[in-house]
Motif scaffolding. Structure first.
Motif, PDB file in Angstrom:
ATOM      1  N   MET A   1     -13.840  63.270  98.466  1.00  0.00           N
ATOM      2  CA  MET A   1     -12.453  63.800  98.324  1.00  0.00           C
ATOM      3  C   MET A   1     -11.755  64.291  99.685  1.00  0.00           C
ATOM      4  O   MET A   1     -10.446  63.885 100.041  1.00  0.00           O
ATOM      5  N   LYS A   2     -12.727  64.920 100.471  1.00  0.00           N
ATOM      6  CA  LYS A   2     -12.161  65.237 101.986  1.00  0.00           C
ATOM      7  C   LYS A   2     -11.927  64.290 102.686  1.00  0.00           C
ATOM      8  O   LYS A   2     -10.767  64.279 103.592  1.00  0.00           O
ATOM      9  N   GLN A   3     -12.719  63.014 102.789  1.00  0.00           N
ATOM     10  CA  GLN A   3     -12.436  61.995 103.362  1.00  0.00           C
ATOM     11  C   GLN A   3     -10.930  61.176 102.869  1.00  0.00           C
ATOM     12  O   GLN A   3     -10.314  60.775 103.725  1.00  0.00           O
ATOM     13  N   ASN A   4     -10.589  61.135 101.887  1.00  0.00           N
ATOM     14  CA  ASN A   4      -9.604  60.654 101.103  1.00  0.00           C
ATOM     15  C   ASN A   4      -8.236  61.258 101.631  1.00  0.00           C
ATOM     16  O   ASN A   4      -7.178  60.655 101.909  1.00  0.00           O
ATOM     17  N   ILE A   5      -8.256  62.659 101.663  1.00  0.00           N
ATOM     18  CA  ILE A   5      -7.254  63.496 102.354  1.00  0.00           C
ATOM     19  C   ILE A   5      -7.235  63.092 103.830  1.00  0.00           C
ATOM     20  O   ILE A   5      -5.882  63.019 104.269  1.00  0.00           O
ATOM     21  N   GLY A   6      -8.039  63.073 104.418  1.00  0.00           N
ATOM     22  CA  GLY A   6      -7.969  62.709 105.986  1.00  0.00           C
ATOM     23  C   GLY A   6      -7.351  61.229 106.059  1.00  0.00           C
ATOM     24  O   GLY A   6      -6.569  60.891 106.714  1.00  0.00           O
ATOM     25  N   LEU A   7      -7.955  60.235 105.102  1.00  0.00           N
ATOM     26  CA  LEU A   7      -7.250  58.663 105.170  1.00  0.00           C
ATOM     27  C   LEU A   7      -5.676  59.066 105.057  1.00  0.00           C
ATOM     28  O   LEU A   7      -4.839  58.370 105.579  1.00  0.00           O
ATOM     29  N   ALA A   8      -5.363  59.889 103.931  1.00  0.00           N
ATOM     30  CA  ALA A   8      -3.962  60.048 103.511  1.00  0.00           C
ATOM     31  C   ALA A   8      -3.139  60.567 104.663  1.00  0.00           C
ATOM     32  O   ALA A   8      -1.999  60.136 105.114  1.00  0.00           O
ATOM     33  N   PHE A   9      -3.567  61.694 105.317  1.00  0.00           N
ATOM     34  CA  PHE A   9      -3.133  62.270 106.393  1.00  0.00           C
ATOM     35  C   PHE A   9      -2.858  61.134 107.450  1.00  0.00           C
ATOM     36  O   PHE A   9      -1.794  61.047 107.895  1.00  0.00           O
ATOM     37  N   PHE A  10      -3.954  60.671 107.826  1.00  0.00           N
ATOM     38  CA  PHE A  10      -3.503  59.691 108.957  1.00  0.00           C
ATOM     39  C   PHE A  10      -2.834  58.307 108.517  1.00  0.00           C
ATOM     40  O   PHE A  10      -2.148  57.818 109.465  1.00  0.00           O
ATOM     41  N   GLY A  11      -2.897  58.004 107.428  1.00  0.00           N
ATOM     42  CA  GLY A  11      -2.212  57.188 107.019  1.00  0.00           C
ATOM     43  C   GLY A  11      -0.615  57.367 106.944  1.00  0.00           C
ATOM     44  O   GLY A  11       0.302  56.504 107.323  1.00  0.00           O
ATOM     45  N   LEU A  12      -0.122  58.823 106.669  1.00  0.00           N
ATOM     46  CA  LEU A  12       1.302  59.270 107.090  1.00  0.00           C
ATOM     47  C   LEU A  12       1.673  59.111 108.517  1.00  0.00           C
ATOM     48  O   LEU A  12       2.546  58.573 108.889  1.00  0.00           O
ATOM     49  N   ASN A 135      -7.605  56.766 113.703  1.00  0.00           N
ATOM     50  CA  ASN A 135      -8.396  57.564 112.676  1.00  0.00           C
ATOM     51  C   ASN A 135      -8.644  56.762 111.574  1.00  0.00           C
ATOM     52  O   ASN A 135      -9.840  57.050 110.672  1.00  0.00           O
ATOM     53  N   ILE A 136      -7.705  56.036 110.983  1.00  0.00           N
ATOM     54  CA  ILE A 136      -7.941  55.127 109.687  1.00  0.00           C
ATOM     55  C   ILE A 136      -9.111  54.284 109.880  1.00  0.00           C
ATOM     56  O   ILE A 136     -10.060  54.022 109.170  1.00  0.00           O
ATOM     57  N   ILE A 137      -9.192  53.470 110.868  1.00  0.00           N
ATOM     58  CA  ILE A 137     -10.041  52.571 111.350  1.00  0.00           C
ATOM     59  C   ILE A 137     -11.363  53.111 111.269  1.00  0.00           C
ATOM     60  O   ILE A 137     -12.472  52.869 111.035  1.00  0.00           O
ATOM     61  N   SER A 138     -11.636  54.330 112.484  1.00  0.00           N
ATOM     62  CA  SER A 138     -12.764  54.934 112.626  1.00  0.00           C
ATOM     63  C   SER A 138     -13.416  55.551 111.254  1.00  0.00           C
ATOM     64  O   SER A 138     -14.375  55.451 110.976  1.00  0.00           O
ATOM     65  N   ALA A 139     -12.193  56.172 110.224  1.00  0.00           N
ATOM     66  CA  ALA A 139     -12.761  56.528 109.167  1.00  0.00           C
ATOM     67  C   ALA A 139     -13.429  55.445 108.163  1.00  0.00           C
ATOM     68  O   ALA A 139     -14.503  55.739 107.460  1.00  0.00           O
ATOM     69  N   LEU A 140     -12.903  54.386 108.233  1.00  0.00           N
ATOM     70  CA  LEU A 140     -13.217  53.251 107.447  1.00  0.00           C
ATOM     71  C   LEU A 140     -14.552  52.563 107.806  1.00  0.00           C
ATOM     72  O   LEU A 140     -15.487  52.123 107.208  1.00  0.00           O
ATOM     73  N   VAL A 141     -14.694  52.611 109.203  1.00  0.00           N
ATOM     74  CA  VAL A 141     -16.080  51.859 109.970  1.00  0.00           C
ATOM     75  C   VAL A 141     -16.994  53.032 109.579  1.00  0.00           C
ATOM     76  O   VAL A 141     -18.171  52.837 109.068  1.00  0.00           O
ATOM     77  N   ARG A 143     -17.273  55.031 107.005  1.00  0.00           N
ATOM     78  CA  ARG A 143     -17.664  54.971 105.453  1.00  0.00           C
ATOM     79  C   ARG A 143     -18.533  53.717 105.416  1.00  0.00           C
ATOM     80  O   ARG A 143     -19.370  53.594 104.453  1.00  0.00           O
ATOM     81  N   ARG A 144     -18.220  52.544 105.962  1.00  0.00           N
ATOM     82  CA  ARG A 144     -18.921  51.276 105.981  1.00  0.00           C
ATOM     83  C   ARG A 144     -20.567  51.619 106.476  1.00  0.00           C
ATOM     84  O   ARG A 144     -21.335  51.158 105.952  1.00  0.00           O
ATOM     85  N   VAL A 145     -20.615  52.131 107.467  1.00  0.00           N
ATOM     86  CA  VAL A 145     -21.841  52.478 108.057  1.00  0.00           C
ATOM     87  C   VAL A 145     -22.871  53.458 107.027  1.00  0.00           C
ATOM     88  O   VAL A 145     -23.783  53.034 107.023  1.00  0.00           O
ATOM     89  N   GLN A 146     -21.994  54.272 106.512  1.00  0.00           N
ATOM     90  CA  GLN A 146     -22.808  55.301 105.443  1.00  0.00           C
ATOM     91  C   GLN A 146     -23.240  54.285 104.299  1.00  0.00           C
ATOM     92  O   GLN A 146     -24.080  54.637 103.651  1.00  0.00           O
ATOM     93  N   VAL A 147     -22.409  53.456 103.956  1.00  0.00           N
ATOM     94  CA  VAL A 147     -22.739  52.625 102.757  1.00  0.00           C
ATOM     95  C   VAL A 147     -23.846  51.709 102.796  1.00  0.00           C
ATOM     96  O   VAL A 147     -24.834  51.464 102.210  1.00  0.00           O
ATOM     97  N   SER A 148     -23.890  51.081 104.245  1.00  0.00           N
ATOM     98  CA  SER A 148     -25.084  50.185 104.341  1.00  0.00           C
ATOM     99  C   SER A 148     -26.360  50.687 104.975  1.00  0.00           C
ATOM    100  O   SER A 148     -26.665  51.869 104.661  1.00  0.00           O
TER     101      SER A 148
END
Length: 148
Positions: A1-12, A135-141, A143-148
């Motif tokens: 949830m916190k990550q999604n808020i961060g993505l939305a903030f930096f998406g803005l 920040n969006i790219i960093s968060a997605l990277v 998130r991808r590292v955590q999944v693998s």
């Protein structure tokens, strides 16, 4: 949830930055079109008027008032909206300007007149975009590292 808020903030941030960059580009293109396809002429600065802020106070920045004649001899007085401190031009100074024949009331003056808006929006757009997209790219990277 916190990550999604961060993505939305930096998406803005990224969205605002992108909009600012688009405005900068369109404004710059408009000025360049007038310079490329318009009529070049000379005008005389007849006044420098002070900027008045929203509270009605006079500021130290000034914008030129330029008088020129169109190709058919029609006199035009142009009140620039580009306020600078110190003033860009002296009263009595002859300057080069460009205008479109169908709209002589909106010329582009030599110097900073056609560049200030694109420059400000371009700088702000770049800053907002860099913050947002980085920040969006960093968060997605992450998130991808955590999944693998």
């Amino acid at each position: 949830m916190k990550q999604n808020i961060g993505l939305a903030f930096f998406g803005l941030f990224a969205l605002i930055g992108t909009i600012f960059l688009i405005v900068a580009y369109v404004s710059w293109q408009s000025s360049q079109r007038i310079i490329r396809t318009g009529i070049e002429t000379k005008g005389v600065v007849i006044d420098n008027r002070y900027n008045i802020d929203r509270q009605g106070r006079t500021t130290s920045s000034m914008a030129p008032v330029v008088q020129f004649r169109t190709a058919d001899g029609t006199p035009v007085t142009y009140y620039s909206q580009t306020y600078t401190s110190p003033p860009s031009f002296d009263i009595g100074q002859t300057i080069t300007l460009w205008y479109l024949p169908d709209n002589p009331q909106e010329p582009v003056l030599e110097g900073i007149d056609g560049l200030l808006l694109p420059l400000i929006f371009g700088i702000m757009g770049t800053i907002f975009s860099l913050i947002g997209y980085w920040n969006i790219i960093s968060a997605l990277v992450r998130r991808r590292v955590q999944v693998s």
